[in-house]
Design a protein around this motif. Structure first.
Motif, PDB file in Angstrom:
ATOM      1  N   SER A  57       0.813  -1.210   0.000  1.00  0.00           N
ATOM      2  CA  SER A  57       0.000   0.000   0.000  1.00  0.00           C
ATOM      3  C   SER A  57       0.852   1.267   0.000  1.00  0.00           C
ATOM      4  O   SER A  57       0.362   2.339  -0.349  1.00  0.00           O
ATOM      5  N   LYS A  58       2.106   1.151   0.394  1.00  0.00           N
ATOM      6  CA  LYS A  58       2.989   2.317   0.451  1.00  0.00           C
ATOM      7  C   LYS A  58       3.642   2.621  -0.886  1.00  0.00           C
ATOM      8  O   LYS A  58       4.126   3.744  -1.102  1.00  0.00           O
ATOM      9  N   VAL A  59       3.672   1.658  -1.798  1.00  0.00           N
ATOM     10  CA  VAL A  59       4.477   1.795  -3.008  1.00  0.00           C
ATOM     11  C   VAL A  59       4.024   2.959  -3.870  1.00  0.00           C
ATOM     12  O   VAL A  59       4.802   3.875  -4.175  1.00  0.00           O
ATOM     13  N   LEU A  60       2.755   2.951  -4.293  1.00  0.00           N
ATOM     14  CA  LEU A  60       2.283   3.965  -5.229  1.00  0.00           C
ATOM     15  C   LEU A  60       2.311   5.378  -4.657  1.00  0.00           C
ATOM     16  O   LEU A  60       2.853   6.283  -5.309  1.00  0.00           O
ATOM     17  N   PRO A  61       1.767   5.630  -3.465  1.00  0.00           N
ATOM     18  CA  PRO A  61       1.831   7.009  -2.962  1.00  0.00           C
ATOM     19  C   PRO A  61       3.242   7.520  -2.761  1.00  0.00           C
ATOM     20  O   PRO A  61       3.526   8.704  -3.029  1.00  0.00           O
ATOM     21  N   MET A  62       4.146   6.650  -2.331  1.00  0.00           N
ATOM     22  CA  MET A  62       5.524   7.096  -2.131  1.00  0.00           C
ATOM     23  C   MET A  62       6.228   7.345  -3.463  1.00  0.00           C
ATOM     24  O   MET A  62       7.029   8.271  -3.595  1.00  0.00           O
ATOM     25  N   ILE A  63       5.922   6.546  -4.477  1.00  0.00           N
ATOM     26  CA  ILE A  63       6.497   6.773  -5.803  1.00  0.00           C
ATOM     27  C   ILE A  63       6.010   8.108  -6.360  1.00  0.00           C
ATOM     28  O   ILE A  63       6.805   8.906  -6.901  1.00  0.00           O
ATOM     29  N   LEU A  64       4.728   8.382  -6.224  1.00  0.00           N
ATOM     30  CA  LEU A  64       4.179   9.638  -6.738  1.00  0.00           C
ATOM     31  C   LEU A  64       4.754  10.838  -5.988  1.00  0.00           C
ATOM     32  O   LEU A  64       5.049  11.872  -6.595  1.00  0.00           O
ATOM     33  N   MET A  65       4.897  10.706  -4.678  1.00  0.00           N
ATOM     34  CA  MET A  65       5.545  11.780  -3.915  1.00  0.00           C
ATOM     35  C   MET A  65       6.983  11.974  -4.384  1.00  0.00           C
ATOM     36  O   MET A  65       7.465  13.104  -4.534  1.00  0.00           O
ATOM     37  N   GLY A  66       7.674  10.868  -4.644  1.00  0.00           N
ATOM     38  CA  GLY A  66       9.050  10.958  -5.134  1.00  0.00           C
ATOM     39  C   GLY A  66       9.133  11.649  -6.487  1.00  0.00           C
ATOM     40  O   GLY A  66      10.044  12.444  -6.737  1.00  0.00           O
ATOM     41  N   VAL A  67       8.173  11.345  -7.379  1.00  0.00           N
ATOM     42  CA  VAL A  67       8.162  11.994  -8.695  1.00  0.00           C
ATOM     43  C   VAL A  67       7.941  13.498  -8.548  1.00  0.00           C
ATOM     44  O   VAL A  67       8.632  14.308  -9.192  1.00  0.00           O
ATOM     45  N   MET A  68       7.002  13.888  -7.695  1.00  0.00           N
ATOM     46  CA  MET A  68       6.740  15.313  -7.478  1.00  0.00           C
ATOM     47  C   MET A  68       7.984  16.043  -6.979  1.00  0.00           C
ATOM     48  O   MET A  68       8.303  17.143  -7.448  1.00  0.00           O
ATOM     49  N   CYS A  69       8.684  15.429  -6.052  1.00  0.00           N
ATOM     50  CA  CYS A  69       9.866  16.075  -5.468  1.00  0.00           C
ATOM     51  C   CYS A  69      11.075  15.995  -6.405  1.00  0.00           C
ATOM     52  O   CYS A  69      11.893  16.915  -6.444  1.00  0.00           O
ATOM     53  N   LEU A  70      11.181  14.894  -7.155  1.00  0.00           N
ATOM     54  CA  LEU A  70      12.323  14.730  -8.052  1.00  0.00           C
ATOM     55  C   LEU A  70      12.325  15.781  -9.158  1.00  0.00           C
ATOM     56  O   LEU A  70      13.367  16.366  -9.478  1.00  0.00           O
ATOM     57  N   VAL A  71      11.165  16.038  -9.732  1.00  0.00           N
ATOM     58  CA  VAL A  71      11.077  17.055 -10.784  1.00  0.00           C
ATOM     59  C   VAL A  71      11.477  18.417 -10.229  1.00  0.00           C
ATOM     60  O   VAL A  71      12.198  19.188 -10.880  1.00  0.00           O
ATOM     61  N   ALA A  72      11.024  18.730  -9.019  1.00  0.00           N
ATOM     62  CA  ALA A  72      11.408  20.002  -8.395  1.00  0.00           C
ATOM     63  C   ALA A  72      12.916  20.067  -8.160  1.00  0.00           C
ATOM     64  O   ALA A  72      13.547  21.109  -8.371  1.00  0.00           O
ATOM     65  N   ALA A  73      13.490  18.941  -7.729  1.00  0.00           N
ATOM     66  CA  ALA A  73      14.936  18.917  -7.497  1.00  0.00           C
ATOM     67  C   ALA A  73      15.710  19.114  -8.798  1.00  0.00           C
ATOM     68  O   ALA A  73      16.757  19.787  -8.821  1.00  0.00           O
ATOM     69  N   ILE A  74      15.220  18.552  -9.896  1.00  0.00           N
ATOM     70  CA  ILE A  74      15.882  18.740 -11.199  1.00  0.00           C
ATOM     71  C   ILE A  74      15.821  20.207 -11.614  1.00  0.00           C
ATOM     72  O   ILE A  74      16.797  20.771 -12.127  1.00  0.00           O
ATOM     73  N   ILE A  75      14.660  20.834 -11.404  1.00  0.00           N
ATOM     74  CA  ILE A  75      14.522  22.255 -11.744  1.00  0.00           C
ATOM     75  C   ILE A  75      15.505  23.091 -10.925  1.00  0.00           C
ATOM     76  O   ILE A  75      16.155  24.016 -11.441  1.00  0.00           O
ATOM     77  N   VAL A  76      15.642  22.769  -9.644  1.00  0.00           N
ATOM     78  CA  VAL A  76      16.589  23.490  -8.783  1.00  0.00           C
ATOM     79  C   VAL A  76      18.018  23.280  -9.269  1.00  0.00           C
ATOM     80  O   VAL A  76      18.818  24.222  -9.329  1.00  0.00           O
TER      81      VAL A  76
END
Length: 304
Positions: A57-76
């Motif tokens: 149950s943790k896999v999908l929400p944590m992956i989506l949170m990671g995608v949201m943060c990863l894109v922001a980190a790339i922009i930074v």
């Protein structure tokens, strides 16, 4: 011999016994509805990220949170590594609009998890067997879903803001943009959370709830964007801003364009003015309160 068989049992042979097993009435603190409401909110919020549930149950929400943060980190990283850059390549208010597919997928996966299982397994009456009422259940579920969405959408904005300060961009300008972005995603969380819960609460089948949420967010945005593009190409620029009232994503786009200094994603960048933007705000608030009212009506019968 017959008379001896008919002899009644003596009192000492009576099998009846009274046992004192120590039951006592509860005399501890009674925490009441407020505690039950907070507990339901906390449990629902944790469940939206799979906490306290199975590893799967943790896999999908944590992956989506990671995608949201990863894109922001790339922009930074791009902003910090690029010389002579004075601002982030993506505005704070634009981030959620660009990442709407990830947000929609998260909502479609977690809104049914929050309410559909209670309906399917008929556990709603168990909640109401405690000192909790219908309004407590609805408020706790709505607040938890909106809070989960706010965490999902605000976390990357924090990364963008920290990166902008690290790159020594203008502090006042970045702080203003960051605050505007937080207001935007807070409004988005309330709007999307209400719609997602309403769609999920209409059916006890989780799969149907997922499909309904995706349809409301994706199909409405695609249809409105297409019609807006046609209107713009036909020279009906005035109709573009009013068409934006018919999709949750374009509603948020219109509000932040009118009042939060955002650049509109509408065709030609023609977002609503302050006057028509007030209509957008009224529609957004109407949907939020309407979603709450629909949920209250849905849970009017606790034996669902």
């Amino acid at each position: 011999m017959a008379s001896e068989a008919a002899t009644p049992l003596t009192p000492s042979a009576d099998p009846t016994r009274i046992h004192n097993i120590g039951y006592r009435s509860y005399d501890g603190p009674r925490l009441g509805r407020a505690y039950a409401r907070r507990s339901l909110f906390s449990q629902s919020l944790r469940g939206a990220y799979g906490l306290g549930r199975s590893a799967k149950s943790k896999v999908l929400p944590m992956i989506l949170m990671g995608v949201m943060c990863l894109v922001a980190a790339i922009i930074v990283a791009v902003a910090v590594a690029t010389p002579n850059m004075t601002d982030l390549p993506l505005k704070y208010t634009r981030y959620a609009i660009v990442m709407q597919a990830v947000i929609g997928l998260y909502l479609a996966s977690q809104a049914p998890q929050s309410v559909s299982r209670d309906l399917r397994f008929k556990t709603v009456p168990l909640y109401f067997s405690r000192p909790i009422e219908r309004i407590d259940y609805v408020l706790a579920k709505y607040a938890a879903m909106a809070s989960a969405l706010f965490i999902l959408t605000a976390a990357p904005l924090v990364i963008l803001y920290a990166g902008a300060l690290l790159a020594k961009f203008d502090f006042a300008d970045q702080t203003k943009g960051f605050a505007q972005g937080l207001v935007s995603v807070a409004l988005l969380s309330l709007l999307f959370g209400g719609l997602g819960l309403v769609m999920a609460a209409l059916t006890p089948r989780r799969g149907f709830g997922v499909a309904a949420v995706i349809a409301v967010l994706t199909i409405s945005y695609g249809a409105v964007s297409t019609v807006q593009a046609i209107a713009w190409n036909q020279g009906a620029a005035g109709a573009v801003e009013w068409l934006g009232l018919f999709s949750p994503v374009t509603l948020i786009d219109g509000v932040q364009t009118a009042f939060l200094g955002a650049v509109s994603a509408f065709p030609g960048g023609e977002g609503p003015s302050a006057g028509s933007g007030a209509v957008y705000v009224l529609v957004v608030l109407g949907i939020i309160f309407g979603s709450y009212a629909v949920l209250m009506r849905r849970y009017r019968k606790v034996g669902l």
